[in-house]
Motif scaffolding. Structure first.
Motif, PDB file in Angstrom:
ATOM      1  N   ARG A  19     -21.301 -49.680  42.427  1.00  0.00           N
ATOM      2  CA  ARG A  19     -21.347 -50.439  43.681  1.00  0.00           C
ATOM      3  C   ARG A  19     -21.225 -49.467  44.840  1.00  0.00           C
ATOM      4  NH1 ARG A  19     -17.618 -55.186  46.388  1.00  0.00           N
ATOM      5  NH2 ARG A  19     -16.172 -53.454  46.728  1.00  0.00           N
ATOM      6  N   ALA A  49     -33.449 -52.593  49.514  1.00  0.00           N
ATOM      7  CA  ALA A  49     -33.051 -53.981  49.776  1.00  0.00           C
ATOM      8  C   ALA A  49     -32.618 -54.114  51.226  1.00  0.00           C
ATOM      9  CB  ALA A  49     -31.905 -54.391  48.856  1.00  0.00           C
ATOM     10  N   THR A  58     -32.272 -62.247  52.007  1.00  0.00           N
ATOM     11  CA  THR A  58     -32.300 -60.936  51.367  1.00  0.00           C
ATOM     12  C   THR A  58     -33.711 -60.638  50.870  1.00  0.00           C
ATOM     13  OG1 THR A  58     -31.646 -61.861  49.229  1.00  0.00           O
ATOM     14  CG2 THR A  58     -29.884 -60.999  50.632  1.00  0.00           C
ATOM     15  N   TYR A  60     -35.796 -57.578  48.254  1.00  0.00           N
ATOM     16  CA  TYR A  60     -35.634 -56.454  47.349  1.00  0.00           C
ATOM     17  C   TYR A  60     -36.972 -55.820  47.016  1.00  0.00           C
ATOM     18  CZ  TYR A  60     -31.001 -58.438  46.534  1.00  0.00           C
ATOM     19  OH  TYR A  60     -29.715 -58.930  46.700  1.00  0.00           O
ATOM     20  N   LYS A  65     -35.474 -55.523  41.720  1.00  0.00           N
ATOM     21  CA  LYS A  65     -35.252 -56.973  41.705  1.00  0.00           C
ATOM     22  C   LYS A  65     -34.653 -57.400  40.365  1.00  0.00           C
ATOM     23  CE  LYS A  65     -38.386 -58.851  44.157  1.00  0.00           C
ATOM     24  NZ  LYS A  65     -39.690 -59.391  44.625  1.00  0.00           N
ATOM     25  N   THR A  69     -28.054 -56.072  43.819  1.00  0.00           N
ATOM     26  CA  THR A  69     -27.693 -57.154  44.734  1.00  0.00           C
ATOM     27  C   THR A  69     -27.094 -56.576  46.003  1.00  0.00           C
ATOM     28  OG1 THR A  69     -27.212 -58.639  42.880  1.00  0.00           O
ATOM     29  CG2 THR A  69     -26.351 -59.262  45.043  1.00  0.00           C
ATOM     30  N   SER A  71     -25.168 -57.276  49.582  1.00  0.00           N
ATOM     31  CA  SER A  71     -24.288 -58.261  50.198  1.00  0.00           C
ATOM     32  C   SER A  71     -23.592 -57.613  51.396  1.00  0.00           C
ATOM     33  CB  SER A  71     -23.253 -58.779  49.195  1.00  0.00           C
ATOM     34  OG  SER A  71     -22.429 -57.716  48.746  1.00  0.00           O
ATOM     35  N   GLN A  82     -24.684 -53.652  44.889  1.00  0.00           N
ATOM     36  CA  GLN A  82     -24.274 -53.691  43.494  1.00  0.00           C
ATOM     37  C   GLN A  82     -25.478 -53.326  42.649  1.00  0.00           C
ATOM     38  OE1 GLN A  82     -21.178 -54.311  42.035  1.00  0.00           O
ATOM     39  NE2 GLN A  82     -22.217 -53.718  40.138  1.00  0.00           N
TER      40      GLN A  82
END
Length: 123
Positions: A19, A49, A58, A60, A65, A69, A71, A82
């Motif tokens: 992360r 992203a 969002t 990607y 994809k 992720t 955020s 992530q």
């Protein structure tokens, strides 16, 4: 003026997770589109992203994809990436970027960049 500092990179093995974090200072990130880009040795910078200021939108790159992720936590002025099921081809320096609400996946549209964090995925 926005200062961005990435962290969380490092060496991992294929299939692992990482992360990345991008901490902003100088100004609140509210109202900014935030994105992650990456650049592998000898290759051009690549969009990974992006996330809208509210977090409601969002986007990607096809190559990440379903595995990555993005955020954000505006209260902490921080954006995250992530990364799951990492592959050797994900090896690159990962950069966090901030831009106006109208930007998308073109790096040239982003006005603020971090210094990058290295991610190395071995097979």
């Amino acid at each position: 003026q926005v200062q961005l500092v990435e962290s969380g990179g490092g060496p991992v093995t294929a299939g692992d997770s990482l992360r990345l974090s991008c901490a902003a200072s100088g100004r609140t990130l509210n109202g900014y589109m935030m994105a992650w880009f990456r650049q592998a040795p000898g290759k051009e910078r690549q969009f990974v992203a992006r996330i809208s200021w509210s977090g409601g939108s969002t986007k990607y790159a096809d190559s990440v994809k379903g595995r990555f992720t993005i955020s954000r936590d505006n209260a902490k002025n921080t954006v995250y990436l992530q990364m799951n099921s990492l592959k050797p081809e994900d090896t690159a320096v990962y950069y966090c970027a901030a831009g106006s609400i109208t930007v998308d996946e073109l790096g040239a549209e982003y006005g603020y960049w971090g210094q990058g964090t290295q991610v190395t995925v071995s097979s």
